[in-house]
Structures are given as structure tokens and as C-alpha cells.
Design a protein around this motif. Sequence first.
Motif, PDB file in Angstrom:
ATOM      1  N   GLY A  31       0.801  -1.215   0.000  1.00  0.00           N
ATOM      2  CA  GLY A  31       0.000   0.000   0.000  1.00  0.00           C
ATOM      3  C   GLY A  31       0.835   1.266   0.000  1.00  0.00           C
ATOM      4  O   GLY A  31       2.027   1.250  -0.319  1.00  0.00           O
ATOM      5  N   ARG A  32       0.182   2.355   0.358  1.00  0.00           N
ATOM      6  CA  ARG A  32       0.799   3.682   0.339  1.00  0.00           C
ATOM      7  C   ARG A  32       0.588   4.357   1.684  1.00  0.00           C
ATOM      8  O   ARG A  32      -0.350   4.039   2.403  1.00  0.00           O
ATOM      9  N   SER A  33       1.485   5.291   2.018  1.00  0.00           N
ATOM     10  CA  SER A  33       1.352   6.088   3.233  1.00  0.00           C
ATOM     11  C   SER A  33       1.550   7.552   2.904  1.00  0.00           C
ATOM     12  O   SER A  33       2.337   7.901   2.020  1.00  0.00           O
ATOM     13  N   SER A  34       0.875   8.409   3.646  1.00  0.00           N
ATOM     14  CA  SER A  34       0.971   9.850   3.420  1.00  0.00           C
ATOM     15  C   SER A  34       2.166  10.439   4.169  1.00  0.00           C
ATOM     16  O   SER A  34       2.735   9.822   5.071  1.00  0.00           O
ATOM     17  N   ARG A  35       2.517  11.661   3.798  1.00  0.00           N
ATOM     18  CA  ARG A  35       3.572  12.377   4.506  1.00  0.00           C
ATOM     19  C   ARG A  35       3.171  12.617   5.949  1.00  0.00           C
ATOM     20  O   ARG A  35       4.009  12.593   6.845  1.00  0.00           O
ATOM     21  N   ALA A  36       1.891  12.851   6.195  1.00  0.00           N
ATOM     22  CA  ALA A  36       1.411  13.085   7.557  1.00  0.00           C
ATOM     23  C   ALA A  36       1.645  11.858   8.435  1.00  0.00           C
ATOM     24  O   ALA A  36       2.056  11.981   9.590  1.00  0.00           O
ATOM     25  N   GLU A  37       1.417  10.673   7.888  1.00  0.00           N
ATOM     26  CA  GLU A  37       1.651   9.436   8.637  1.00  0.00           C
ATOM     27  C   GLU A  37       3.131   9.304   8.986  1.00  0.00           C
ATOM     28  O   GLU A  37       3.483   8.928  10.102  1.00  0.00           O
ATOM     29  N   LEU A  38       3.998   9.631   8.053  1.00  0.00           N
ATOM     30  CA  LEU A  38       5.436   9.595   8.309  1.00  0.00           C
ATOM     31  C   LEU A  38       5.817  10.607   9.384  1.00  0.00           C
ATOM     32  O   LEU A  38       6.556  10.291  10.317  1.00  0.00           O
ATOM     33  N   ALA A  39       5.303  11.824   9.285  1.00  0.00           N
ATOM     34  CA  ALA A  39       5.637  12.871  10.255  1.00  0.00           C
ATOM     35  C   ALA A  39       5.177  12.495  11.659  1.00  0.00           C
ATOM     36  O   ALA A  39       5.931  12.654  12.632  1.00  0.00           O
ATOM     37  N   ARG A  86       5.878   4.956   1.666  1.00  0.00           N
ATOM     38  CA  ARG A  86       6.039   6.330   1.163  1.00  0.00           C
ATOM     39  C   ARG A  86       6.599   6.301  -0.253  1.00  0.00           C
ATOM     40  O   ARG A  86       6.194   7.092  -1.099  1.00  0.00           O
ATOM     41  N   LEU A  87       7.527   5.396  -0.520  1.00  0.00           N
ATOM     42  CA  LEU A  87       8.038   5.255  -1.883  1.00  0.00           C
ATOM     43  C   LEU A  87       6.930   4.774  -2.819  1.00  0.00           C
ATOM     44  O   LEU A  87       6.852   5.220  -3.964  1.00  0.00           O
ATOM     45  N   HIS A  88       6.077   3.895  -2.337  1.00  0.00           N
ATOM     46  CA  HIS A  88       4.933   3.443  -3.141  1.00  0.00           C
ATOM     47  C   HIS A  88       4.034   4.625  -3.481  1.00  0.00           C
ATOM     48  O   HIS A  88       3.421   4.649  -4.553  1.00  0.00           O
ATOM     49  N   ASP A  89       3.950   5.603  -2.570  1.00  0.00           N
ATOM     50  CA  ASP A  89       3.127   6.778  -2.835  1.00  0.00           C
ATOM     51  C   ASP A  89       3.658   7.553  -4.044  1.00  0.00           C
ATOM     52  O   ASP A  89       2.915   8.257  -4.709  1.00  0.00           O
ATOM     53  N   ALA A 145      14.472  13.528   0.377  1.00  0.00           N
ATOM     54  CA  ALA A 145      13.815  14.288  -0.696  1.00  0.00           C
ATOM     55  C   ALA A 145      12.590  13.535  -1.208  1.00  0.00           C
ATOM     56  O   ALA A 145      11.519  14.121  -1.399  1.00  0.00           O
ATOM     57  N   LEU A 146      12.728  12.238  -1.407  1.00  0.00           N
ATOM     58  CA  LEU A 146      11.585  11.448  -1.878  1.00  0.00           C
ATOM     59  C   LEU A 146      10.471  11.376  -0.838  1.00  0.00           C
ATOM     60  O   LEU A 146       9.296  11.372  -1.174  1.00  0.00           O
ATOM     61  N   LEU A 147      10.845  11.343   0.428  1.00  0.00           N
ATOM     62  CA  LEU A 147       9.839  11.181   1.470  1.00  0.00           C
ATOM     63  C   LEU A 147       9.020  12.441   1.711  1.00  0.00           C
ATOM     64  O   LEU A 147       7.855  12.363   2.074  1.00  0.00           O
ATOM     65  N   VAL A 148       9.628  13.603   1.536  1.00  0.00           N
ATOM     66  CA  VAL A 148       8.900  14.836   1.844  1.00  0.00           C
ATOM     67  C   VAL A 148       8.169  15.415   0.637  1.00  0.00           C
ATOM     68  O   VAL A 148       7.289  16.249   0.810  1.00  0.00           O
ATOM     69  N   LEU A 149       8.512  14.992  -0.556  1.00  0.00           N
ATOM     70  CA  LEU A 149       7.783  15.462  -1.732  1.00  0.00           C
ATOM     71  C   LEU A 149       6.422  14.775  -1.794  1.00  0.00           C
ATOM     72  O   LEU A 149       6.280  13.621  -1.376  1.00  0.00           O
ATOM     73  N   PRO A 150       5.412  15.456  -2.319  1.00  0.00           N
ATOM     74  CA  PRO A 150       4.098  14.816  -2.413  1.00  0.00           C
ATOM     75  C   PRO A 150       4.136  13.643  -3.396  1.00  0.00           C
ATOM     76  O   PRO A 150       4.870  13.658  -4.381  1.00  0.00           O
ATOM     77  N   ASP A 155      -4.634   7.279  -8.037  1.00  0.00           N
ATOM     78  CA  ASP A 155      -4.307   5.914  -7.644  1.00  0.00           C
ATOM     79  C   ASP A 155      -3.150   5.425  -8.504  1.00  0.00           C
ATOM     80  O   ASP A 155      -3.013   5.824  -9.658  1.00  0.00           O
ATOM     81  N   ASN A 156      -2.294   4.588  -7.930  1.00  0.00           N
ATOM     82  CA  ASN A 156      -1.209   4.008  -8.716  1.00  0.00           C
ATOM     83  C   ASN A 156      -1.187   2.500  -8.497  1.00  0.00           C
ATOM     84  O   ASN A 156      -2.083   1.956  -7.861  1.00  0.00           O
ATOM     85  N   ARG A 157      -0.173   1.822  -9.004  1.00  0.00           N
ATOM     86  CA  ARG A 157      -0.123   0.357  -8.945  1.00  0.00           C
ATOM     87  C   ARG A 157      -0.026  -0.179  -7.515  1.00  0.00           C
ATOM     88  O   ARG A 157      -0.231  -1.366  -7.276  1.00  0.00           O
ATOM     89  N   PHE A 158       0.273   0.705  -6.543  1.00  0.00           N
ATOM     90  CA  PHE A 158       0.389   0.290  -5.160  1.00  0.00           C
ATOM     91  C   PHE A 158      -0.872   0.552  -4.341  1.00  0.00           C
ATOM     92  O   PHE A 158      -0.938   0.183  -3.180  1.00  0.00           O
TER      93      PHE A 158
END
Length: 166
Positions: A31-39, A86-89, A145-150, A155-158
Motif C-alpha cells: 500500500g501507500r502512506s501519506s507524509r502526515a503518517e510519516l511525520a 512512502r516510496l509506493h506513494d 527528498a523522496l519522502l517529503v515530496l508529495p 491511484d497508482n499500482r500500489f
Amino acid sequence: MTEDGAVDAFRRVSFTALLRRALVRSLSFAGRSSRAELAVTFIAAMIFVPLGSLALMLARVPTGSWSILALNLISMVPFPALLARRLHDHDRPGWLILPALFGFSLWLARAVVSAVEGVDARIALDRWIWPLDWLAIAANIAMIALLVLPGTREDNRFGPNPRNSG
């Protein structure tokens, strides 16, 4: 609401809900996770270690390097899967966290050597492995850089966009 119609995740979902979601999924790389979840997970980890250290001191548990190392390792449990999500995002494979784990392995080697052999052995180890720190720094900067960028808006393949699901 922003101009593009996206709602800020911090306004929609509470701190505890985001933290609960991250902890429940702490071993799931799907799946995917948002930047807010990471923060939120990062903030919780930064609070957990000092509070855990304080609890150990109040319980009169020796707070040597082993106990602090254990607290740090426990606080890091959710991060590999969270970073992969986050990379999946970004529609990128989770395997891209491996270079960042290289920097973690350097930290872990130093921590274990310090705990087992002491500071002098740690200094001797640093004399040999310090050039590898530059590789770890470069990998970590790219990962940050990858983690903080939107991520991708659609929807994507993840999976679906995590910002659209509360």
C-alpha cells in the motif's frame, strides 16, 4: 481545501489516528502512506526514546548503552515498512529503501561496538569506516527528498491515494 481540492491530512485525521494506522501497519510493506503518517510516526519516535529513558531511570534500571540502544531499535520498528509505503506513494518500488538502510547499518555497527568494546573501539572503527559515511549521507539525502515530496495524486499500482482515505 486547497486550489486542487485536496484536503490537508493534518486537518482531516488526528495525530492518534495517524499514529495508530502507522503502528497497525508497521510490518506491512503493501500500500501507500501519506507524509502526515510519516511525520506523526517520526514525532512519536522522538518522544518515545526520551520518555522510555526517563521511565528506565525512574524504575532504577541501569540506563547504559544497551538499554538506550534497545529503545532506539524499538522506536525504529515501523520505519522500514513506512518508508517503503512512502516510496509506493511516488509509484516507486519499496526496494529503494535499501541504500538508506546502509546508513542505519553503519549506525548500528557503531552502537554495538560502543556497547560491547567501549569508546576507544568505536573511535578505532570510525577511523576505518568514515568514508562510507559519505555514501550513507548521499543516500539519506535522496531518501529524505523522496519522502517529503508529495506522492502521485491519483491511484497508482500500489493502491489508492492515502490522502483521500481518512
